[in-house]
Design a protein around this motif. Sequence first.
Motif, PDB file in Angstrom:
ATOM      1  N   UNK A   1       0.828  -1.203   0.000  1.00 24.92           N
ATOM      2  CA  UNK A   1       0.000   0.000   0.000  1.00 24.92           C
ATOM      3  C   UNK A   1       0.866   1.258   0.000  1.00 24.92           C
ATOM      4  N   UNK A   2       1.898   1.258   0.837  1.00 23.26           N
ATOM      5  CA  UNK A   2       2.781   2.421   0.921  1.00 23.26           C
ATOM      6  C   UNK A   2       3.590   2.564  -0.366  1.00 23.26           C
ATOM      7  N   UNK A   3       4.032   1.462  -0.921  1.00 14.42           N
ATOM      8  CA  UNK A   3       4.810   1.539  -2.169  1.00 14.42           C
ATOM      9  C   UNK A   3       3.946   2.130  -3.284  1.00 14.42           C
ATOM     10  N   UNK A   4       2.681   1.764  -3.297  1.00 17.00           N
ATOM     11  CA  UNK A   4       1.782   2.289  -4.327  1.00 17.00           C
ATOM     12  C   UNK A   4       1.705   3.823  -4.226  1.00 17.00           C
ATOM     13  N   UNK A   5       1.552   4.318  -3.008  1.00 15.30           N
ATOM     14  CA  UNK A   5       1.489   5.776  -2.816  1.00 15.30           C
ATOM     15  C   UNK A   5       2.821   6.438  -3.198  1.00 15.30           C
ATOM     16  N   UNK A   6       3.916   5.804  -2.807  1.00 13.81           N
ATOM     17  CA  UNK A   6       5.231   6.374  -3.146  1.00 13.81           C
ATOM     18  C   UNK A   6       5.408   6.484  -4.659  1.00 13.81           C
TER      19      UNK A   6
ATOM     20  N   UNK B   1       3.093   6.553  -6.910  1.00 12.56           N
ATOM     21  CA  UNK B   1       2.143   7.528  -7.475  1.00 12.56           C
ATOM     22  C   UNK B   1       2.675   8.947  -7.283  1.00 12.56           C
ATOM     23  N   UNK B   2       3.235   9.234  -6.102  1.00 20.46           N
ATOM     24  CA  UNK B   2       3.781  10.570  -5.861  1.00 20.46           C
ATOM     25  C   UNK B   2       4.977  10.836  -6.770  1.00 20.46           C
ATOM     26  N   UNK B   3       5.853   9.849  -6.864  1.00 22.91           N
ATOM     27  CA  UNK B   3       7.027   9.996  -7.725  1.00 22.91           C
ATOM     28  C   UNK B   3       6.587  10.298  -9.161  1.00 22.91           C
ATOM     29  N   UNK B   4       5.560   9.597  -9.586  1.00 26.77           N
ATOM     30  CA  UNK B   4       5.040   9.770 -10.941  1.00 26.77           C
ATOM     31  C   UNK B   4       4.566  11.211 -11.182  1.00 26.77           C
ATOM     32  N   UNK B   5       4.004  11.820 -10.134  1.00 31.32           N
ATOM     33  CA  UNK B   5       3.492  13.182 -10.273  1.00 31.32           C
ATOM     34  C   UNK B   5       4.621  14.212 -10.280  1.00 31.32           C
ATOM     35  N   UNK B   6       5.587  14.019  -9.395  1.00 34.42           N
ATOM     36  CA  UNK B   6       6.659  15.013  -9.289  1.00 34.42           C
ATOM     37  C   UNK B   6       7.701  14.842 -10.397  1.00 34.42           C
ATOM     38  N   UNK B   7       7.864  13.611 -10.833  1.00 37.67           N
ATOM     39  CA  UNK B   7       8.956  13.319 -11.766  1.00 37.67           C
ATOM     40  C   UNK B   7       8.488  12.257 -12.747  1.00 37.67           C
TER      41      UNK B   7
ATOM     42  N   UNK C   1      -3.229  15.050  -4.558  1.00 33.50           N
ATOM     43  CA  UNK C   1      -4.561  14.524  -4.218  1.00 33.50           C
ATOM     44  C   UNK C   1      -4.841  13.260  -5.042  1.00 33.50           C
ATOM     45  N   UNK C   2      -4.529  13.344  -6.334  1.00 33.47           N
ATOM     46  CA  UNK C   2      -4.825  12.213  -7.227  1.00 33.47           C
ATOM     47  C   UNK C   2      -3.997  10.974  -6.878  1.00 33.47           C
ATOM     48  N   UNK C   3      -2.820  11.180  -6.284  1.00 34.93           N
ATOM     49  CA  UNK C   3      -1.999  10.031  -5.902  1.00 34.93           C
ATOM     50  C   UNK C   3      -2.710   9.212  -4.823  1.00 34.93           C
ATOM     51  N   UNK C   4      -3.552   9.864  -4.024  1.00 33.17           N
ATOM     52  CA  UNK C   4      -4.279   9.174  -2.951  1.00 33.17           C
ATOM     53  C   UNK C   4      -5.719   8.857  -3.359  1.00 33.17           C
ATOM     54  N   UNK C   5      -6.310   9.759  -4.111  1.00 33.88           N
ATOM     55  CA  UNK C   5      -7.749   9.707  -4.366  1.00 33.88           C
ATOM     56  C   UNK C   5      -8.005  10.118  -5.820  1.00 33.88           C
ATOM     57  N   UNK C   6      -7.704   9.206  -6.757  1.00 30.13           N
ATOM     58  CA  UNK C   6      -7.748   9.582  -8.177  1.00 30.13           C
ATOM     59  C   UNK C   6      -9.119  10.088  -8.633  1.00 30.13           C
TER      60      UNK C   6
END
Lengths: 356, 484
Positions: A329-334, A336-342, B442-447
């Motif tokens: 679960x935590x890896x998924x969030x990490x 996803x965040x990485x994908x947004x910033x970079x 926000x989308x990373x948590x709640x797409x």
Amino acid sequence: MQIILDQFKATVAKAYAQKTPLRIGGGGTKHFYGNAVPQTHVLLDTRPYHGIVAYEPTELVITARAGTQLADVQALLDRHGQMLAFEPPFFGESATLGGCIAAGLSGPRRAAAGAVRDFVLGVRLLSGKAEDLSFGGQVMKNVAGYDVSRLMAGAMGTLGLLLEISLKVLPKPPVELTLRMAMDQASAIEAMNRWAGRPLPISATCFTDGMLTIRLSGAESAVEAAHAKLGGEELDDGAAFWQSIREQTHDFFQSPQPLWRLAVKSVYAPMSLPGNALIEWQGGLRWLSCDDPEAVERIRKSAKEAGGHATLFRRNGLAAAAFHPLDDGMMRIHRALKEKFDPAGILNPGRLYPEF
Amino acid sequence: MSVHKLVNRLRAFLPVEAVLYEPEDLRPYECDGLSAYRQMPLVVALPRTEEQIVSILKLCYETQTPVVARGAGTGLSGGALPHAQGVLLSLGKMKQIIAIDPLARTARVQPGVRNLAISEAAKPYGLYYAPDPSSQIACSIGGNVAENSGGVHCLKYGLTVHNIMKLRVLTIAGALLEIGGESLDSAGFDLLALMTGSEGMLGIVTEVTVKLIPIPEKAQLVMAAFDDVQKAGNAVANVIGAGIIPAGMEMMDKITIHAVEEFLHAGYDLNAEAILLCESDGAAEEVADEIARIHAIMQQSGAINISTSQTEAERLSFWAGRKAAFPAAGRVSPDYYCMDGTIPRKHLADVLQGIEHLSRQYGLRCMNVFHAGDGNLHPLILYDANQPGELEKTEEFGGKILEMCIRAGGTITGEHGVGMEKINQMCTQFGTGELEMFHAVKAAFDPQGLLNPGKAVPTLHRCAELGAMHVHRGEEKFADLPRF
Ligand SMILES: Cc1cc2nc3c(=O)[nH]c(=O)nc-3n(C[C@H](O)[C@H](O)[C@H](O)COP(=O)(O)OP(=O)(O)OC[C@H]3O[C@@H](n4cnc5c(N)ncnc54)[C@H](O)[C@@H]3O)c2cc1C
Ligand SMILES: Cc1cc2nc3c(=O)[nH]c(=O)nc-3n(C[C@H](O)[C@H](O)[C@H](O)COP(=O)(O)OP(=O)(O)OC[C@H]3O[C@@H](n4cnc5c(N)ncnc54)[C@H](O)[C@@H]3O)c2cc1C
């Protein structure tokens, strides 16, 4: 500085367009820390972008460019009787402010004063798409937008190239006194925690080799009163001792064995792991020097059971991941965040976790 | 989804009394502490366990139903304002203090536990939970986490983000994230910081582990009156410049002093333009030293009247006036609107002058209370909602104050959050790139954007329509032209 900034933007924009990874380098003092990145990645040297942007002692805020030498920041604060309260380790004279924030490491005062992230007020960064973005600010309290600034502390440069950082600073304590007392490990852990629950001006603790060392910081009257309550023998050169712990020049850290850093629940009993231990942060930080390559899983498991995590801090020849694995679960969030910033995955890929 | 269907599906795993849908039952939930914004939800759900929350979230995720979390509803930015088509998820029944570990100095609590209840439970061990919002008898720890709440002691002891260790958080899909740890740091990104202050937009907090710290041996307060706001502002800088971090440092302006004095008779100097309350705490010896130094600094800074609390009762009575500022506003005016900007302290006098100017321009009175140590300003605009157009005028006045805070290098919200209220000013504080990044986080948590939709971060479209001018890092074109 605008020219350098434009160069940084051009470098990141090109890397983004061509999907060629960069490795962000400051002073090169912490390259032992974290997962290694291939030398073939283009080095983006942050040091040309340096200098103090703003500092007003009475506002308790300093803003500096990421390539500024940490030593310069500290010297300036020192002249005004102030300090970075998280007492960051330098690990070498050339350490930069950007590297200090990105690595997110705090020193002996951490348990009493807070960590790097606790003092970050704002950042300006280049995202992996070379966007110039500012989060947080130069004021103590700010809840406009998500707290992206603190997220940068300890992200190892994987979420953005830090350009400028604003930090809260604090006055230096007028008096510091270091005390030492002989004790076994279990009693020391109990004592550090018990004292932390009383209104005593303890600013650092360290246990090793049957000896508990404590630093008191504050007004002279408070330090004296605490000394009377705690007893112990006064150490002549306390400052040198704490520096040797912070910079890992103390004998304990000279071992050629791999060095583990276990952050655990402070009251956790002495850990039954092979190797020699040094304890800081009221019991919450346990350094373990251990050369058993079979022990990796055991160390990780024990750290988790103890409410925390284990980092392979200095590899010293041991081939294992630097940071504690994340659950799915935590890896998924990490990711996803990485994908947004970079989105192109060009900023220090693999430095924190092999997955991104 | 129709109310009927939603209620039936919720009742499959929630008891009858935990699902509200009749208008008279929904009414108490139609607003938070910012009562100018009201909206009835479709349904209110009142879970008692984390498992029930998982089921609620899974249902909402499956049916694409918006979810708005609510703690005690004391928020001042409309963060807990319901969604007309959504479930209002009240955490108010989750009030259990699960465990206190006195040696480790932590408390593990459910999200609906009141802030003050934690300190009360920790008191027998000589410990307390430091962040102390004025609403602490009522507000919940879950709401505190969501807003990163502060209190009068946060310059020295930190905000919520500095005083929590671990969260259990459910994503909108019902997946559990354990964020932070029982240790002082954790592996990976600092998601604990990201969650704190995220206004219920990223996940539902189902459990919080907070740090407890020792109750100081002693606390003492200096009250200093000034005939000039600038002098009071300088006194704050002088205290900090002398290397003192006071446990609390609060300022009140003249109109506030009069309003509270009339109401409480706390002994405030009615000739003062500003009063500073400066507290020292710690070991008895240390407090004695520090109080003497603070007293001297106040004198050198030109205070016209200085008193030092000699007893605990006196200390509390000095504080009582400050703590009664909001109720006092409520007594001198039918309605008041509480603003929450932060500025670099050095601009205090200018900003107060600007507020006074606006106050005359709009014909509305404004009281100013100020967390002076950390630059957090709470202008209370006095108005009468029954006068047609007065609320609109008040909101415009408030918006102007926030824009002034941005121009001074500060921020539109220090501790109350953006919520629904300050969504327009976000367009002024941030540029397109930053706002896009917030939406990305926000989308990373709640797409799908089901958690607290429409709050905290404005759409780019909204900003474009507003035509708000983004003030870049406090710089602005023609910054030298007066705008007050
Ligand atoms: C002289 C030199 C030798 C090197 N040798 C090796 C090697 O043998 N093996 C290897 O794998 N790598 C090597 N590297 C690369 C190295 O892994 C990273 O480039 C290095 O960790 C960069 O951090 P630092 O220690 O220079 O800076 P520090 O200033 O100590 O930085 C520590 C961390 O912060 C990040 N960082 C620094 N500044 C910023 C910023 N402004 N924004 C975002 N993140 C930032 C760094 O990328 C790093 O993750 C070397 C780099 C240098 C300069
Ligand atoms: C008289 C008065 C004085 C105040 N003084 C202060 C002060 O000194 N300092 C200060 O900082 N604030 C102050 N406030 C504001 C308010 O009390 C705080 O923002 C408080 O933290 C809100 O808590 P709550 O439980 O009432 O949250 P609510 O108002 O119910 O909710 C606030 C936000 O948190 C979200 N939320 C609530 N619970 C959860 C959860 N479990 N998981 C995820 N999201 C959640 C909601 O969706 C909403 O966005 C004051 C308010 C009043 C009325």
